[in-house]
Structure formats: structure tokens, C-alpha cells
Design an enzyme around this catalytic site. Structure first.
Site, PDB file in Angstrom:
ATOM      1  CD  GLU A  94      31.949  33.078  46.003  1.00  0.00           C
ATOM      2  OE1 GLU A  94      31.130  33.504  45.175  1.00  0.00           O
ATOM      3  OE2 GLU A  94      31.797  33.216  47.222  1.00  0.00           O
ATOM      4  CB  CYS A 107      40.553  34.560  52.313  1.00  0.00           C
ATOM      5  SG  CYS A 107      39.269  33.615  53.132  1.00  0.00           S
ATOM      6  CB  CYS A 114      30.936  23.971  54.331  1.00  0.00           C
ATOM      7  SG  CYS A 114      31.908  23.795  55.855  1.00  0.00           S
ATOM      8  CB  CYS A 118      28.294  27.366  61.176  1.00  0.00           C
ATOM      9  SG  CYS A 118      29.739  26.383  61.595  1.00  0.00           S
ATOM     10  CB  CYS A 121      28.552  30.041  57.916  1.00  0.00           C
ATOM     11  SG  CYS A 121      29.766  30.050  56.595  1.00  0.00           S
ATOM     12  CB  CYS A 339      34.024  36.162  57.909  1.00  0.00           C
ATOM     13  SG  CYS A 339      35.720  36.491  58.255  1.00  0.00           S
TER      14      CYS A 339
HETATM   15  N1  SAH Z   1      35.393  25.983  58.418  1.00  0.00           N
HETATM   16  C1  SAH Z   1      36.500  26.771  58.879  1.00  0.00           C
HETATM   17  C2  SAH Z   1      36.985  27.726  57.827  1.00  0.00           C
HETATM   18  C3  SAH Z   1      36.018  28.845  57.476  1.00  0.00           C
HETATM   19  S1  SAH Z   1      36.613  30.299  58.191  1.00  0.00           S
HETATM   20  C4  SAH Z   1      36.133  27.464  60.163  1.00  0.00           C
HETATM   21  O1  SAH Z   1      34.973  27.401  60.546  1.00  0.00           O
HETATM   22  O2  SAH Z   1      36.996  28.019  60.828  1.00  0.00           O
HETATM   23  C5  SAH Z   1      35.317  31.390  58.102  1.00  0.00           C
HETATM   24  C6  SAH Z   1      35.207  32.183  59.403  1.00  0.00           C
HETATM   25  O3  SAH Z   1      34.134  33.109  59.288  1.00  0.00           O
HETATM   26  C7  SAH Z   1      34.901  31.296  60.582  1.00  0.00           C
HETATM   27  O4  SAH Z   1      35.516  31.801  61.719  1.00  0.00           O
HETATM   28  C8  SAH Z   1      33.398  31.451  60.689  1.00  0.00           C
HETATM   29  O5  SAH Z   1      32.941  31.112  61.951  1.00  0.00           O
HETATM   30  C9  SAH Z   1      33.235  32.907  60.353  1.00  0.00           C
HETATM   31  N2  SAH Z   1      31.901  33.236  59.863  1.00  0.00           N
HETATM   32  C10 SAH Z   1      31.019  32.430  59.255  1.00  0.00           C
HETATM   33  N3  SAH Z   1      29.902  33.108  58.935  1.00  0.00           N
HETATM   34  C11 SAH Z   1      30.106  34.372  59.334  1.00  0.00           C
HETATM   35  C12 SAH Z   1      29.318  35.558  59.243  1.00  0.00           C
HETATM   36  N4  SAH Z   1      28.125  35.558  58.662  1.00  0.00           N
HETATM   37  N5  SAH Z   1      29.853  36.704  59.742  1.00  0.00           N
HETATM   38  C13 SAH Z   1      31.081  36.707  60.300  1.00  0.00           C
HETATM   39  N6  SAH Z   1      31.860  35.628  60.400  1.00  0.00           N
HETATM   40  C14 SAH Z   1      31.377  34.470  59.931  1.00  0.00           C
END
Ligand code: SAH
Length: 347
Positions: A94, A107, A114, A118, A121, A339
Site C-alpha cells: 500500500e 508515503c 515487514c 513492533c 503496528c 501510520c
Molecule cells: N519501519 C520504518 C518505516 C515505517 S514508518 C519505521 O519503523 O520507521 C511507520 C511509522 O508509524 C513508524 O514511526 C511507526 O512506529 C509508526 N506506527 C506504527 N504503528 C502505529 C500506530 N498504530 N499508530 C501510530 N503510529 C504507528
């Protein structure tokens, strides 16, 4: 048996020129075809109208153009657009177009699924299927550039590698895609308008510095206390904050480019004074700014956005210490484009 045709966009410009020479044509033909592929975004050899028909047929016999296909486009009430992008092998990633008054940001994803885990996420729940190729990353950008021109009458202005995947775990392909994006033969975009976001892989952050990249770096920090960080981002057990700090100091000493920390404040996890103090301390190691991101719920409530008061504690403490802090409201939540929500729900 049919021989599998090669993806023509895996060839560099020099390789294309050599291909034509070895087929008795002029090297210049390579430049023409390269321009069609990368500048004009041709999907078919047929479209290459200044190339002789016999040459086009010869290309057709030898190569394919593995373009992505935007399978589904969802539009949010706030103007955000999410593309479900089908790859040549049927897998889906996406990407998101985020418009504001003054800019349009793409984005983009760097991996299918991935490599990391985390807990908060949605993408992490898809196992990593494969890395995206440079052209699959580049094509997502082009698709959003086209949508931006169509819906907002302006070209794309910024790119963030904050879609699916960990860009630094697909280092070479992400670098090749960015080279193409900034090259005058691609989009000619300034690297200052590109941000690569990482969950913090120290070795690769140092490599970025060694490679003298000119784009921006963002780190998904979420906690500056090892015990908490490794609980919510289990992979970070192998990358303690001391190593991350050292890598970021190395990055800053080489690039002089300020780091952005992405940070979500969750109820009962990091909404306490010790966490605020630890973040303020961590922010003093290298010049930085902090983006406090709104939490986008993805599950049964294990994680919950902290209260406004707790978020204000962070803002006050950071500002008192002259650290730039911004609160980032979510965009595209109604279409699961915010995000951490990218998870191929519709695919
Ligand atoms: N793997 C990379 C790129 C993904 S960026 C990274 O971790 O930076 C996606 C961003 O959204 C990251 O900052 C991640 O921590 C954040 N994120 C992930 N899940 C989220 C959620 N449920 N709500 C808000 N931010 C989230």
C-alpha cells in the site's frame, strides 16, 4: 519451453546501451528507451513511438516491463488517498497520498510485509514476504505524482518512506529507487524533500552516513528507555539505545542533518515522568526534532493513546529544553491509511 523474459527496468542505462550495440543498433537507442521507461513511464513497448516498429518487436521478444498496477484506490474524507498496489507476482503493498494546503506527500512502502515486529503496528502482523525492487518503489511514487497532478493540480512535493516495511532492511533497493527519484532522468526531486524512516538499525544508519546521503532521517523511537522499548519493539533487544545513540552521533557528525524522532505516547506504557525525562535526555545527544504521533488503534485495545495531559507533559518538557516538538494528527484514518494501519485489509 518459453524462456523467462527479463525485466527491462533491471538494466542500467549503460547496460541498455550495450544491449543495443550488441544487437547491431546504435548506443543512442538505449538512451531513448531508457527515457521512455523512466521519464515517460511507458507501460508498453508499443508506446515508444520514436523507436522503429521492428526494434519494439525485438524488445517485446526479449523483455517485459514489470509495472505495478494500482488495483484499488480509496479516498478519505480528508483528501488522503490510499493505493493498493499489485506487483507483478500478485503480492500487494500500500502507498498513501497525503495532501495539505501547501504540499503533497507520498508515503511509500519498501517491503511486502515487514521484517520487524513492533507490537503496535498492523504491518508487523504480515510476515515479510519479500523486498521491493527499485522500480516497484519508484512506480509507487510515480503513481502518487500522477494522482497529485490529477486531484490537486500540482506535482508531488515530498516523499516519506513510512509505508510498509523497514527501508534499511532493503537498503540497496531503497537507495537505487531514491537515486532514480532525485536524478534529472527520473523525477528530479530534491533529496531534502525525501525522508527515510527507520525503527533504528544502528549499523545501517552508519552506512547511510558513510554513503553521504542527502535525504532526511527519521527514527521511530517511542521510548528512550531500553526495557520499555524492547517490550513494545522486541527486535530492539538486539539494538540497545546506546548503539542507536552512537549511530546517530555518527550520522550527525557526517551529515550535519537533524534527526526526527517519531514518538507515540501510550497509556500505561510511556506516559510517565521517567519516560519524559529519558526522551529529553536522549534528544540532547544530537540535534533533532520530535514528532508526537497520534496512535491509530489497530487491535483489541492492548495499546491506547495516552491522555492529553500526559502528551502535554512531553510537550512542556521538550519545549523547556528548547527541543522542537510537533504534534502530528493522523490522516486517512477512515480508510486505514494512517501510520501503522497498512495491512492489505482489502487485498
Ligand atoms: N519501519 C520504518 C518505516 C515505517 S514508518 C519505521 O519503523 O520507521 C511507520 C511509522 O508509524 C513508524 O514511526 C511507526 O512506529 C509508526 N506506527 C506504527 N504503528 C502505529 C500506530 N498504530 N499508530 C501510530 N503510529 C504507528
Amino acid at each position: 519451453m518459453q524462456i523467462e523474459k527479463k525485466d527491462i527496468r533491471a538494466l542500467s542505462k549503460d547496460q541498455l546501451r550495450e544491449f543495443f550495440v550488441s544487437n547491431g543498433d546504435k548506443a543512442f537507442r538505449g538512451n531513448q528507451v531508457y527515457e521512455w521507461l523512466w521519464n515517460k513511464g511507458a507501460h508498453n513497448f508499443e508506446d515508444m513511438t520514436n523507436v522503429a516498429k521492428s526494434t519494439r518487436q525485438m524488445l517485446e521478444e526479449n523483455f517485459v516491463i514489470n509495472h505495478i498496477r494500482v488495483d484499488q484506490m480509496q479516498k478519505s474524507e480528508d483528501g488522503t488517498v490510499k493505493n493498493a498496489v499489485r506487483l507483478h507476482d500478485g503480492l500487494v503493498v500500500e502507498s498513501v497520498l497525503i495532501p495539505t494546503e501547501t504540499r503533497t506527500t507520498a508515503c511509500v512502502s519498501s517491503q511486502v510485509g515487514c521484517s520487524l515486529d513492533c507490537n503496535f503496528c498492523a504491518t508487523a502482523r504480515l510476515k515479510r514476504m519479500r523486498n521491493l525492487n527499485p522500480d516497484e518503489i519508484y512506480d509507487q511514487v510515480i503513481a502518487i505524482d500522477n494522482e497529485s497532478r490529477l486531484y490537486h493540480n500540482r506535482p508531488l512535493s515530498n516523499i516519506v518512506f513510512m509505508g510498509m516495511g523497514e527501508p534499511l532492511m532493503n537498503y540497496n533497493n531503497v537507495m537505487k529507487a531514491i537515486d532514480k527519484i532525485i536524478s534529472p532522468e527520473g523525477l528530479g526531486m530534491s533529496p531534502k524533500r525525501i525522508t527515510v524512516s527507520t525503527s533504528g538499525v544502528p549499523k545501517m544508519i552508519k552506512k547511510l552516513a558513510d554513503d553521504e546521503v542527502k535525504f532526511r532521517l527519521a527514527v521511530s523511537l517511542h521510548s528512550a528507555i531500553d526495557e520499555i522499548r524492547s517490550q513494545i519493539m522486541p527486535f530492539s533487544k538486539s539494538f540497545p539505545l546506546a548503539d542507536l545513540r552512537e549511530a546517530l552521533e555518527y550520522w550527525y557528525s557526517h551529515t550535519k542533518s537533524r534527526v526526527t524522532y517519531e514518538y507515540v505516547v501510550w497509556k500505561g506504557i510511556n506516559d510517565n515522568k521517567a519516560s519524559v525525562d529519558a526522551l529529553v535526555k536522549f534528544c540532547k545527544y544530537v540535534p533533532c526534532k520530535v514528532n508526537l504521533i497520534e496512535y491509530n488503534p489497530i487491535d483489541d485495545g492492548e495499546f491506547q493513546q495516552a491522555s492529553e495531559e500526559s502528551i502535554n507533559e512531553y510537550i512542556k518538557a521538550l519545549e523547556r529544553n528548547d527541543i522542537v516538538v510537533k504534534v502530528r494528527r493522523s490522516r486517512g484514518k477512515d480508510i486505514d491509511a494512517a501510520c501503522g494501519q497498512l495491512a492489505n485489509k482489502e487485498a
